[in-house]
Design an enzyme around this catalytic site. Structure first.
Site, short mmCIF file in Angstrom:
data_model
loop_
_atom_site.label_atom_id
_atom_site.label_comp_id
_atom_site.label_asym_id
_atom_site.label_seq_id
_atom_site.Cartn_x
_atom_site.Cartn_y
_atom_site.Cartn_z
N ILE A 109 52.93 48.85 -89.28
CA ILE A 109 52.59 47.68 -88.24
C ILE A 109 51.73 48.08 -87.56
CG2 ILE A 109 53.75 46.37 -86.83
CD1 ILE A 109 56.50 46.90 -87.84
N ASP B 228 42.33 53.11 -82.26
CA ASP B 228 41.75 51.74 -82.23
C ASP B 228 41.26 51.16 -83.60
OD1 ASP B 228 40.44 49.17 -81.80
OD2 ASP B 228 39.71 49.68 -79.74
N ASN C 141 49.10 43.12 -87.80
CA ASN C 141 49.19 42.29 -86.39
C ASN C 141 48.42 42.39 -85.46
OD1 ASN C 141 51.23 41.01 -84.39
ND2 ASN C 141 50.59 43.31 -83.59
N ARG D 193 41.89 47.19 -97.13
CA ARG D 193 41.03 47.75 -97.96
C ARG D 193 41.95 49.17 -98.40
NH1 ARG D 193 39.99 51.14 -100.86
NH2 ARG D 193 37.73 51.94 -101.52
N TYR E 226 37.42 33.01 -81.34
CA TYR E 226 38.80 33.42 -81.63
C TYR E 226 39.36 32.69 -82.87
CZ TYR E 226 43.86 33.92 -81.58
OH TYR E 226 44.99 34.22 -81.99
N LYS F 273 40.40 33.69 -86.77
CA LYS F 273 41.82 33.49 -87.21
C LYS F 273 41.45 32.74 -88.75
CE LYS F 273 44.49 35.89 -84.86
NZ LYS F 273 45.39 36.92 -85.45
N VAL G 260 52.79 31.43 -78.35
CA VAL G 260 54.08 32.54 -78.49
C VAL G 260 53.78 33.32 -76.88
CG1 VAL G 260 55.11 34.67 -79.29
CG2 VAL G 260 53.87 32.95 -80.77
#
Ligand code: 8X3
Length: 254
Positions: A11, A64, A88, A122, A154, A158, A187
């Site tokens: 994750i 990172d 995520n 990948r 942004y 997405k 959210v």
């Protein structure tokens, strides 16, 4: 029925928000975890907490995902097959229009939301393809379905996540590897604070007078997607709070 017990998941962006909530729920389902993020202390804390509460193995990896070499090093360090990759990590930076926004903000969003997600896809999809098993779940956004003013890059990143999800599914066509995404609306997480560079007042105003989703709402959907039988591939799910009907239509009580 819990089909996740004993599986292994990676994750990204697990130090807060949807990533952290997904980590908690996966641990509760008996999933061993590799958690990535930039804040080592938070990852270590999460490891301690999840291992003692749920008896799963948690491996923190502080780096990172904008750094492709660090992504390679991380994936090389994983010594077991990855069943689930939850891409995520991502953020919005700034709300300036195209004619005055900052190059730095654009680069951070493009390098994290698109390139970081691609690097891990990948590297991990290669072993999933070889094993003919696995599941990649990308965290997209309503911003991948609609563009809005102040979100030129942004929303572009997405939209890219949506394109990458669909193309990845097609690249893996004929294999048993599943590829999915979830597209949340508002959210309440650190997301808005990051977008407004730590300005809590501005961040708070995004959710003022309405009831936003919480990270757990989206984590539950990620778990649902991951927990379908092997032959079921959920491609996308758009999730709004009831007070939201589009990126720009948000009902607020006076
Ligand atoms: C975050 C949701 O509505 O701010 O991806 O674009 S929104």
């Amino acid at each position: 029925m819990n089909r996740l017990q004993g599986k292994t998941a990676v994750i990204t962006g697990a130090t807060a928000g949807i990533g952290m909530s997904t980590a908690i729920q996966m641990a509760d389902s008996g999933v061993d975890l590799y958690l990535t993020g930039r804040r080592e202390e938070k990852l270590n804390q999460l490891k301690e907490d999840l291992e003692s509460r749920y008896g799963v193995s948690v491996t923190p990896a502080a780096f990172d995902i904008q750094d492709s070499d660090a992504c390679v090093k991380f994936v090389d360090s994983i010594d077991k097959p990855v069943d689930i990759l939850v891409n995520n990590a991502g953020m919005a930076k700034g709300t300036d229009p195209v004619y005055s926004a900052s190059f730095d903000d654009w680069n951070t969003m493009i390098d994290t939301n698109i390139k970081g997600l691609l690097y891990l896809s990948r590297l991990i999809s290669a072993q999933m393809k070889e094993r003919n098993a696995g599941h990649i779940i990308n965290v997209g956004s309503i911003a991948g379905h609609e563009s809005y003013p102040g979100g030129v890059v942004y929303t572009a990143t997405k939209h890219a996540v949506k394109a990458i999800t669909e193309a990845t599914k097609k690249d893996l066509h004929g294999t048993k590897v599943r590829v999915s995404m979830v597209s949340p609306g508002l959210v309440e997480t650190e997301f808005s604070e990051v977008r407004f560079s730590g300005d809590k007042e501005k961040a708070g105003s995004v959710y003022k007078g309405m009831q936003p989703l919480v990270a757990q709402d989206i984590a539950e959907i990620i778990l649902f997607i991951a927990n379908r039988p092997d032959h079921v591939n959920i491609m996308d799910t758009i999730v709004f709070p009831v007070d939201q009907s589009s990126s720009t239509m948000v009902h607020r009580d006076e």
